[in-house]
Design a protein around this motif. Structure first.
Motif, PDB file in Angstrom:
ATOM      1  N   UNK A 125       0.908  -1.262   0.095  1.00  0.00           N
ATOM      2  CA  UNK A 125      -0.010   0.127  -0.062  1.00  0.00           C
ATOM      3  C   UNK A 125       1.053   1.199  -0.094  1.00  0.00           C
ATOM      4  N   UNK A 126       2.213   0.938   0.060  1.00  0.00           N
ATOM      5  CA  UNK A 126       3.118   2.254  -0.110  1.00  0.00           C
ATOM      6  C   UNK A 126       2.978   3.042   1.121  1.00  0.00           C
ATOM      7  N   UNK A 127       2.683   2.196   2.442  1.00  0.00           N
ATOM      8  CA  UNK A 127       2.886   2.920   3.780  1.00  0.00           C
ATOM      9  C   UNK A 127       4.034   3.432   4.207  1.00  0.00           C
ATOM     10  N   UNK A 128       4.139   4.471   4.929  1.00  0.00           N
ATOM     11  CA  UNK A 128       5.221   4.999   5.616  1.00  0.00           C
ATOM     12  C   UNK A 128       5.401   4.252   6.774  1.00  0.00           C
ATOM     13  N   UNK A 129       6.510   3.236   6.679  1.00  0.00           N
ATOM     14  CA  UNK A 129       6.856   2.470   7.942  1.00  0.00           C
ATOM     15  C   UNK A 129       8.230   2.687   8.581  1.00  0.00           C
ATOM     16  N   UNK A 130       8.629   2.077   9.701  1.00  0.00           N
ATOM     17  CA  UNK A 130       9.850   2.247  10.266  1.00  0.00           C
ATOM     18  C   UNK A 130      10.884   1.549   9.615  1.00  0.00           C
TER      19      UNK A 130
END
Length: 179
Positions: free
Chosen positions: A135-140
């Motif tokens: 989903x193209x999430x911003x993650x660590x």
């Protein structure tokens, strides 16, 4: 249905708090204020979720990542700890310690969740693995990488334990995450 279920559960939580017996009205109001603020639209879970959705497919930055997770997971975990303090009649210094603890635990939880999304199978997680990346999430891990994310999770746990040290002896089950 999922949105309606979430709406119903949040409303039920506030209704449940309003019906607490044996606790003075001022504390009940404080509990409702604490939960509604943490769930709320600006610095709360809903605002964090909106920022998370709007951040999809953007370049992952440390600033945006922190903004999202301090509002989402962090706000609710901080509130749950603070609500215990409100019920117990904690003073200002104790509430500050509980707030810091909740924030650090919330961030540690999110970091570990992000790591597990990369490393574990869907079966082990009980949800679709790799969904954040898809989903193209911003993650660590997207911002810091897996190794640094592990170090950060352990540091947040250390800081959480340090935050509540002034409250007295607390049994610590594990100060290091095994991820």
């Amino acid at each position: 249905m999922a949105i309606l279920a979430g709406d119903a559960l949040l409303t039920l939580a506030l209704q449940t708090l309003s019906k607490i017996e044996g606790l003075e009205a001022g504390r009940i109001v404080a509990l409702i204020r604490e939960l509604s603020t943490a769930a709320g639209t600006v610095d709360g879970m809903i605002g964090g979720q909106v920022t998370d959705i709007e951040g999809e497919r953007q370049a992952p930055t440390a600033e945006l990542l922190e903004l999202i997770h301090r509002a989402k997971t962090g706000a609710l975990l901080r509130a749950s700890v603070r609500m215990g303090g409100i019920c117990a009649g904690a003073n200002d210094a104790q509430m500050e310690a509980l707030s810091a603890y909740g924030e650090h635990v919330g961030l540690a939880f999110q970091i570990v969740d992000d790591i597990l999304d990369v490393e574990e199978s869907s079966e082990a997680l009980g949800k679709t693995a790799g969904k954040d990346a898809a989903q193209g999430k911003i993650t660590f891990p997207a911002v810091y990488g897996l190794a640094e994310s592990r170090l950060m999770a352990n540091e947040e746990c250390r800081l959480a334990h340090e935050a509540i040290a002034p409250l007295g002896r607390v049994r610590i089950v594990s100060a290091r995450l095994r991820i």
